[in-house]
Write a protein that holds these residues in place. Sequence first.
Motif, PDB file in Angstrom:
ATOM      1  N   CYS A 193       7.711  79.256  62.295  1.00 33.86           N
ATOM      2  CA  CYS A 193       8.952  79.202  61.837  1.00 33.86           C
ATOM      3  C   CYS A 193       8.723  77.966  60.488  1.00 33.86           C
ATOM      4  O   CYS A 193       7.920  77.070  60.680  1.00 33.86           O
ATOM      5  N   ASN A 194       9.635  77.805  59.427  1.00 27.30           N
ATOM      6  CA  ASN A 194       9.393  76.798  58.737  1.00 27.30           C
ATOM      7  C   ASN A 194      10.394  75.691  59.076  1.00 27.30           C
ATOM      8  O   ASN A 194      11.675  76.104  59.411  1.00 27.30           O
ATOM      9  N   LEU A 195       9.793  74.603  59.033  1.00 27.41           N
ATOM     10  CA  LEU A 195      10.688  73.165  59.342  1.00 27.41           C
ATOM     11  C   LEU A 195      10.943  72.660  57.955  1.00 27.41           C
ATOM     12  O   LEU A 195      10.151  72.463  57.263  1.00 27.41           O
ATOM     13  N   PRO A 196      12.129  72.122  57.778  1.00 29.83           N
ATOM     14  CA  PRO A 196      12.552  71.312  56.504  1.00 29.83           C
ATOM     15  C   PRO A 196      11.907  69.957  56.589  1.00 29.83           C
ATOM     16  O   PRO A 196      11.492  69.498  57.580  1.00 29.83           O
ATOM     17  N   ARG A 197      11.387  69.352  55.419  1.00 30.26           N
ATOM     18  CA  ARG A 197      10.804  68.023  55.432  1.00 30.26           C
ATOM     19  C   ARG A 197      12.040  67.180  55.332  1.00 30.26           C
ATOM     20  O   ARG A 197      13.047  67.375  54.595  1.00 30.26           O
ATOM     21  N   LEU A 198      11.830  66.133  56.175  1.00 32.88           N
ATOM     22  CA  LEU A 198      12.915  65.078  56.430  1.00 32.88           C
ATOM     23  C   LEU A 198      12.752  64.020  55.439  1.00 32.88           C
ATOM     24  O   LEU A 198      11.667  63.608  54.899  1.00 32.88           O
ATOM     25  N   PRO A 199      14.095  63.530  54.825  1.00 35.71           N
ATOM     26  CA  PRO A 199      13.829  62.623  54.002  1.00 35.71           C
ATOM     27  C   PRO A 199      13.234  61.242  54.410  1.00 35.71           C
ATOM     28  O   PRO A 199      13.192  60.985  55.727  1.00 35.71           O
ATOM     29  N   SER A 200      12.593  60.453  53.735  1.00 33.52           N
ATOM     30  CA  SER A 200      11.965  59.533  53.941  1.00 33.52           C
ATOM     31  C   SER A 200      12.735  58.344  54.640  1.00 33.52           C
ATOM     32  O   SER A 200      12.519  57.563  55.491  1.00 33.52           O
ATOM     33  N   SER A 201      14.038  58.319  54.314  1.00 32.63           N
ATOM     34  CA  SER A 201      14.823  57.237  55.149  1.00 32.63           C
ATOM     35  C   SER A 201      15.163  57.673  56.474  1.00 32.63           C
ATOM     36  O   SER A 201      15.160  56.880  57.524  1.00 32.63           O
ATOM     37  N   LEU A 202      15.140  58.903  56.635  1.00 34.26           N
ATOM     38  CA  LEU A 202      15.570  59.403  58.035  1.00 34.26           C
ATOM     39  C   LEU A 202      14.272  59.411  58.701  1.00 34.26           C
ATOM     40  O   LEU A 202      14.428  59.154  60.124  1.00 34.26           O
ATOM     41  N   ARG A 203      13.115  59.483  58.251  1.00 31.24           N
ATOM     42  CA  ARG A 203      11.850  59.466  58.817  1.00 31.24           C
ATOM     43  C   ARG A 203      11.687  57.982  59.373  1.00 31.24           C
ATOM     44  O   ARG A 203      11.258  58.006  60.523  1.00 31.24           O
TER      45      ARG A 203
END
Length: 145
Positions: A9-19
């Motif tokens: 499945c495709n997972l969305p890329r997390l924003p850098s601040s959340l990472r």
Amino acid sequence: MARVFVWNCNLPRLPSSLREQLRDLGTYISGALFTLGWWVFIDGLVMSRSTTQVNFGFEDWLPGLLCTLGMIITNSIDLTLLRDDGFGYSSGGLAGKAKLTLFIGIALLAGGVAGSVAILAIKYIVPQVDSGAMYIGVTNVVQTL
């Protein structure tokens, strides 16, 4: 969207601040688990004073010390050093040395876990000690895991 192969499945890329926040949270959780592991081991050490069936020796300390040394070595490596394409020790330069150091740290971690399971089996399960003494061996495995 970045394609990540997890159950196809495709997972969305997390924003850098959340990472960064998740990375900090993971650091705090791993530190708490590390402390909890040593606390459980020391609890088993205190409980070993009440049982005379099994003597608590240096072999019980060794897996925890190996895992602690492995964690220190593994966490001291900058992950950006591992992204170099060189594979060998001499061809990779600093990246090769970082990869070798990471391998040694992970080998210490694996050796500590395997050693604690071996001590549990040889010292506590095979002689069929009572459950009070078995707790001491289980705390050793819990600490290393």
